[in-house]
Design an enzyme around this catalytic site. Structure first.
Site, PDB file in Angstrom:
ATOM      1  N   GLU A 159      18.441  84.721  96.891  1.00  0.00           N
ATOM      2  CA  GLU A 159      18.299  84.789  95.547  1.00  0.00           C
ATOM      3  C   GLU A 159      16.599  84.712  94.883  1.00  0.00           C
ATOM      4  O   GLU A 159      16.145  85.528  94.376  1.00  0.00           O
ATOM      5  CB  GLU A 159      18.925  83.988  94.386  1.00  0.00           C
ATOM      6  CG  GLU A 159      20.371  84.413  94.459  1.00  0.00           C
ATOM      7  CD  GLU A 159      21.363  83.902  95.549  1.00  0.00           C
ATOM      8  OE1 GLU A 159      20.974  83.373  96.298  1.00  0.00           O
ATOM      9  OE2 GLU A 159      22.679  84.203  95.359  1.00  0.00           O
TER      10      GLU A 159
ATOM     11  N   HIS B  86      30.321  77.584  88.655  1.00  0.00           N
ATOM     12  CA  HIS B  86      30.111  79.073  88.329  1.00  0.00           C
ATOM     13  C   HIS B  86      30.395  79.506  86.851  1.00  0.00           C
ATOM     14  O   HIS B  86      31.102  80.508  86.516  1.00  0.00           O
ATOM     15  CB  HIS B  86      31.357  79.722  89.156  1.00  0.00           C
ATOM     16  CG  HIS B  86      31.033  79.975  90.611  1.00  0.00           C
ATOM     17  ND1 HIS B  86      31.012  79.014  91.491  1.00  0.00           N
ATOM     18  CD2 HIS B  86      30.705  81.027  91.071  1.00  0.00           C
ATOM     19  CE1 HIS B  86      30.691  79.433  92.650  1.00  0.00           C
ATOM     20  NE2 HIS B  86      30.631  80.791  92.571  1.00  0.00           N
TER      21      HIS B  86
HETATM   22  C1  LIG Z   1      23.726  81.167  95.832  1.00  0.00           C
HETATM   23  C2  LIG Z   1      24.948  82.116  95.707  1.00  0.00           C
HETATM   24  N1  LIG Z   1      24.705  83.350  95.804  1.00  0.00           N
HETATM   25  C3  LIG Z   1      25.970  84.386  95.836  1.00  0.00           C
HETATM   26  C4  LIG Z   1      26.951  83.634  95.570  1.00  0.00           C
HETATM   27  C5  LIG Z   1      28.383  84.523  95.639  1.00  0.00           C
HETATM   28  N2  LIG Z   1      29.068  84.534  96.972  1.00  0.00           N
HETATM   29  C6  LIG Z   1      30.046  83.903  97.037  1.00  0.00           C
HETATM   30  S1  LIG Z   1      30.584  83.934  98.537  1.00  0.00           S
HETATM   31  C7  LIG Z   1      29.423  84.892  99.159  1.00  0.00           C
HETATM   32  C8  LIG Z   1      29.595  85.635 100.487  1.00  0.00           C
HETATM   33  C9  LIG Z   1      29.266  84.493 101.539  1.00  0.00           C
HETATM   34  O1  LIG Z   1      29.446  84.974 102.828  1.00  0.00           O
HETATM   35  P1  LIG Z   1      29.165  83.871 104.082  1.00  0.00           P
HETATM   36  O2  LIG Z   1      28.324  82.930 103.851  1.00  0.00           O
HETATM   37  O3  LIG Z   1      29.226  84.801 105.194  1.00  0.00           O
HETATM   38  O4  LIG Z   1      30.715  83.173 103.842  1.00  0.00           O
HETATM   39  P2  LIG Z   1      32.216  83.818 104.081  1.00  0.00           P
HETATM   40  O5  LIG Z   1      32.521  84.130 102.566  1.00  0.00           O
HETATM   41  O6  LIG Z   1      32.366  84.827 104.885  1.00  0.00           O
HETATM   42  O7  LIG Z   1      32.947  82.666 104.662  1.00  0.00           O
HETATM   43  C10 LIG Z   1      28.920  85.373  97.919  1.00  0.00           C
HETATM   44  C11 LIG Z   1      27.877  86.365  98.040  1.00  0.00           C
HETATM   45  C12 LIG Z   1      27.456  82.193  95.754  1.00  0.00           C
HETATM   46  N3  LIG Z   1      28.495  81.628  95.507  1.00  0.00           N
HETATM   47  N4  LIG Z   1      26.164  81.499  95.595  1.00  0.00           N
END
Ligand SMILES: Cc1ncc(C[n+]2csc(CCOP(=O)(O)OP(=O)(O)O)c2C)c(N)n1
Ligand SMILES: Cc1ncc(C[n+]2csc(CCOP(=O)(O)OP(=O)(O)O)c2C)c(N)n1
Ligand SMILES: [Mg+2]
Ligand SMILES: [Mg+2]
Lengths: 326, 326, 326, 326
Positions: A58, A127
């Site tokens: 971000e 959130h």
């Molecule tokens: C700062 C932030 N940006 C975006 C999100 C939205 N978001 C939640 S999970 C996710 C993907 C995370 O991917 P990863 O780190 O690979 O974890 P996984 O879900 O695969 O376990 C996103 C973009 C968030 N929660 N926090």
């Protein structure tokens, strides 16, 4: 008129503006898949050059939005949940909000930061914020806070065409309600409040999802013969001062409804405005109805207790009416 | 082949470095004399970096700079007079006196501005590079940043996106040995240029006081970027001869470097070194360097003198930067 | 009593608290060299384990402060200029402010984020904010805003001993003024406003460096027989409501002075409080004296025009006195 | 030698993985049945990572986790009942119903919490590692994060500080192939584990579905950290069998992966794979795996059933998290 969910009104605005001006681009995490539905179909329609799925970065994203808009594009930067504006805050606060002044207007930034704010679905403490005032505090960023489908569409279209940064805070974490949208080109100017309901006894200023809450309260109060005027600022910052002041001059009483925390609520801004500029019209204390100064809790009864509802608004209105004019 | 390796090109490089040096020396004197309203961070000793890189760019290429930004401004074609006026806080300044030393910008020259936020330029340059990529006309975005700034996470975020999107971005790290008063080794682990490797981004470490090395590395990076080859990270080793900020001895109670260290770097001065080289090569006549020094020194002092008493901006001029003013 | 500059009072507080409790640690950029002087000598005295020079990584630093305090330390996290709180904002907003609620009190965070805020020295647009309200908006972080040496010392000592996050915003970018400090252990509780000057005609609520401005205004007004009461909240968030309300109940008139931008100013919070809870005592409109909604401009006359001064406060007071009670 | 490579140790690993699996399956069912108030992100398929890592830790070691945090919570010794109660939003939950799925924490077990901010745990773990280092008792901080989170700049910031300060920090990247609905390759450039190299930090990529490989790598990393050898980055390749968030098909209009891909990973299931191995080795009797599955399944369902109708928290309980409440 077409009836649409707010989230689809946003989609329409994005489609129309991207059709209208090929320098409009969209960046954000999973804007292709579109978690909320607001960016659905854009990738297929406008291609991966103009619709860009970002990594989870971000701080970079908001800064790139600034850089790309300084370099000639109109950038829509989708931050998903409004809490992530904190993650993106540096470039918004230290760059976007002030490059215009610091460069004496050489740099103007047609950039829209958009995000979904508000609680109500047990998304819990990280959130559910509705952070319009932290952004307003920067002074250089418009804050658009639509409450309905038509305004969402009209405000977003204006935001995209505006040469200064806009934070577009959609009340869609609760899904986004249905609403009528005028057919054809529909534009809502920034800094233009809407008088949603006309009344004589008390003014309610409500923003975002709280406009609906205020309307329900007004209907309940109407049954008791209490006539409520509802003003939706539509732009949380800067405020359309005249419309708010005009309403309070008429009614003499003011309740402000905002689902932001009290300390970060527009209730403060609006109350200060009125206490300065419409003081002589005031007949009673100004009563805020806001969320208490805590992160939103997860358990449904806790969350429900925190976010303003119609009952609390009704109580607040009754309180202003009980007070005798000084 | 080194870009700008014609005799005329070499002379231009020398002239630009001298222009920066003389401007900075003037500012050092002005600061001592109490003529500057705010802090200044001087670039003396690092001139080869800005000069060697910017010689590869034209006005349609974008740069972002740092708090130590005068050199980048001048090397990219910014007007010395307008820069002095800005630093003196005058209405004739390149930013009308609104920005000052840490914010000198000239968008018409592709200079998106010096930046008071360490690391702040990284995302902006990535955004400008995205814009350049979308424009499709072979332009590039260049970010100058310090060794200290390399600790900001946004650098990694930018490397990631630059690799994924093959952005025409050149990241120029000026490793001058210090992050304020901390030696680099105490705040930076490992080699900065190697940080590009895991992303598959080309990187190189060069002698930043050797302008031909800078020009060569930058030329290669710019060419690659213009041709769709994506991003390059250049780490230029150099040294800041002056303090972090002029006047620092007034508030620092302990020393953070030895005189001998500074002296040893004076011997590696990029300007006299290049001047000697050109004389040896016969590209310039013997004595030309001191002649240039004198003429450029005079030009710079004339430029500064010409604006030193220009009027301050009028406080009414603030109005034009409020949201809503056009 | 000992007379000291505010910055040295902060130094005393840090020394005393680090002596008192070995679990107090300090992290920040160049806290060893100490740019402002507030952390001077601490590295030598307490060693590099407890006094840690950080790389320029504010996002990491604020998050580490959260993690280390969750894991049992009392962390003072020095952010240097207050604008860098935006760079550090994510962990403050999304973690520090809410871990207590989200973990049901399992995690308490004895962490102090400290920074120097305010303009006045041509540090320009990215080094002059006074961002107390963006932090207040989070609801889970105390905001301490000392105005003098004694309060700076006493509040900081309390902040370090507090089990919840505190943002300690020092008005020292203008250097920090001299002031008397009680000898021996000196503690000032959070959320306790101080009535600095007693008066009958009008209340001025002023914070930070503006307290001195308000005092000058009060003296000028006294010559005309106008009796001003000055209340310094000392903690911008949460407010000591009783003291503010008590004063307004007495005087019936209110002026609020804050060098933060109007949109991010405590004037809104205080006005809203009074318009809700002391409405019937109010005899005149509440008048804010704040900085207009722009980044601070560089040129000295512009900066001077932006930041509240005694003349503007005098005018504001006269305005509230001209208004006839409704 | 692999830590926990005794037969008893192996059985513990199997039990823990099964505990996680059964708990997640229960939650999947509960979600489908509409019994969960908020969103849940399930860990099914990744159990070997949390289990193998946490087997090397004791209660005095710290972990930080992600939005997909149930597995980490259980592997680190969190109580299943208290976890279910939390996710059901009940007052008996480990966070009293305040946090929910994305915030499960048990500080008594060293679990600083799941985290709704992607990348949010990185700095917290670095801070906890700093605390552990200061404690000097050989404890460590462990951060679980996803491949998507690797795009957050704070990771680079943490690698830098961990290298400089030799922090006892273990960074465990669970590369499950997706960042929400984006395949890793579209948002992550190059190999994540290599990102540690430029900092001089040890790193390794392992098969995250092979619990012995995980245990071995984690054991080595933990031992190094305990003995002053500093930080390690482990990239564990794995796969999430369920969606990003339960119920995602309700809002996704396009598919982001093929059934065949999911099926191919089912064949690599870490639990049946390990069960088979132990049977083959004779560490457990043939049939033991299904016996365990049944008994643990029952234990988990009993735990969930036992709290499913526990009372919701009282809204008065919000009071205790306000600043000032003790
Ligand atoms: C700062 C932030 N940006 C975006 C999100 C939205 N978001 C939640 S999970 C996710 C993907 C995370 O991917 P990863 O780190 O690979 O974890 P996984 O879900 O695969 O376990 C996103 C973009 C968030 N929660 N926090
Ligand atoms: C976000 C941020 N943090 C801290 C500072 C304070 N600061 C100004 S310059 C500087 C050091 C920068 O070092 P480097 O990047 O190496 O640049 P140099 O000064 O050596 O040119 C610091 C810490 C800042 N301006 N911005
Ligand atoms: Mg440096
Ligand atoms: Mg993933």
């Amino acid at each position: 008129m077409t009836r649409k969910r707010l989230i689809h009104a946003i989609n329409d605005a994005l489609v129309e503006e991207m059709e209208r001006d090929e320098r409009v681009i969209l960046i954000g995490e999973d804007v292709g898949a579109s978690i909320f539905g607001d960016t659905r179909g854009l990738l297929a329609r406008f291609g991966p050059d103009r619709v860009r799925d970002m990594p989870i970065s971000e701080a970079l994203m908001s800064g790139m939005a600034v850089g790309a808009s300084a370099a000639g594009y109109r950038v829509v930067c989708h931050l998903m949940y409004a809490n992530f504006i904190y993650t993106a805050f540096d470039a918004i606060a230290n760059q976007a909000a002030r490059l215009r002044l610091m460069t004496n207007g050489q740099i103007r930034l047609p950039v829209v930061f958009m995000a979904a704010g508000g609680g109500g679905r047990s998304n819990a403490g990280q959130h559910s914020d509705y952070p319009h005032m932290p952004v307003a505090s920067l002074g250089g960023v418009y804050v658009a806070t639509p409450s309905c489908s038509a305004d969402a569409k009209g405000l977003l279209k204006t935001a995209i065409r505006t040469d200064d940064p806009v934070f577009f805070l959609q009340p869609t974490s609760r899904g986004g309600e249905m609403g009528d949208i005028p057919d054809g080109e529909h534009i809502v100017p920034l800094v233009s409040a809407k008088v949603l309901r006309s009344g004589d006894d008390v003014t309610i200023v409500a923003v975002g999802a709280m406009v609906r809450v205020a309307s329900r309260a007004a209907e309940a109060l109407a049954e008791d013969g209490i006539s409520v005027e509802i003003v939706d600022p539509r732009t949380s910052y800067p405020l359309d001062q005249d419309t708010i002041i005009g309403s309070v001059r008429k009614t003499g009483r003011l309740v402000i409804v905002d689902e932001a925390r009290s300390a970060g609520s527009i209730a403060n801004q609006v109350a200060a405005l009125v206490a300065e500029k419409a003081f002589s019209s005031l007949k009673a204390p100004i009563v805020p109805v806001t969320t208490r100064d805590l992160a939103i809790a997860y358990a449904p009864p806790l969350e429900k207790a925190m976010i303003p509802d119609a009952d609390r608004v009704v109580d607040a209105v009754r309180m202003t009416l009980r007070e005798i004019a000084p | 082949m080194i870009p700008n390796s014609t005799a005329a090109g070499s002379l231009d490089l020398l002239r630009t470095m001298l222009t920066i040096r003389k401007a900075e020396e003037r500012l050092a004197g002005d600061f001592k004399a109490g003529l500057l309203p705010g802090p200044v961070h001087l670039y003396i000793g690092q001139e080869a970096v800005a000069t060697g890189v910017c010689a590869q760019l034209d006005d349609c290429d974008w740069i972002t700079s740092t708090h130590r930004g005068h050199g980048h401004f001048l090397a990219k074609g910014g007007d010395p007079k307008a820069m002095f006026a800005e630093i003196y806080g005058r209405s004739t300044g390149i930013c009308g006196g609104f920005g000052g030393s840490m914010h000198v910008a000239d968008v018409s020259k592709g200079i998106l501005g010096a930046n008071g936020i360490v690391g702040g330029g990284v995302a902006l340059a990535a955004g400008a590079a995205l814009a350049a990529q979308l424009d499709g006309e072979g332009h590039v975005g260049v970010c100058f940043f310090g060794d200290g700034a390399a600790a900001q996470g946004v650098l990694g975020e930018a490397l990631n996106i630059a690799a994924l999107w093959k952005l025409p971005l050149i990241l120029v790290c000026e490793n001058n040995g210090f992050s304020e008063f901390s030696p680099s080794s105490s705040v930076i682990a490992g080699d900065i240029f190697r940080r590009a490797e895991p992303y598959g981004i080309q990187s190189v470490r060069i002698d930043g006081n050797d302008i031909e090395a800078v020009a060569e590395a930058a030329g290669a990076a710019v060419e690659r970027a213009r041709n769709g080859g994506g991003c390059t990270l250049i780490e230029a080793l150099t040294y800041r001869i002056h303090g972090h900020v002029e006047g620092e001895n007034a508030f620092l109670k302990t020393r953070y470097r030895e005189d001998e260290e500074v002296d040893s770097w004076r011997l590696k001065d990029p300007i006299s070194r290049y001047g000697r080289l050109l004389e040896e090569r016969g590209d310039i006549a013997v004595g030309k360097l001191s002649e240039l020094e004198e003429s450029i020194g005079k030009m710079i002092n004339d430029a500064a003198d010409a604006v030193a008493d220009d009027p301050y901006p009028d406080s009414a001029s603030l109005d034009r930067h409020e949201l809503g003013a056009s």
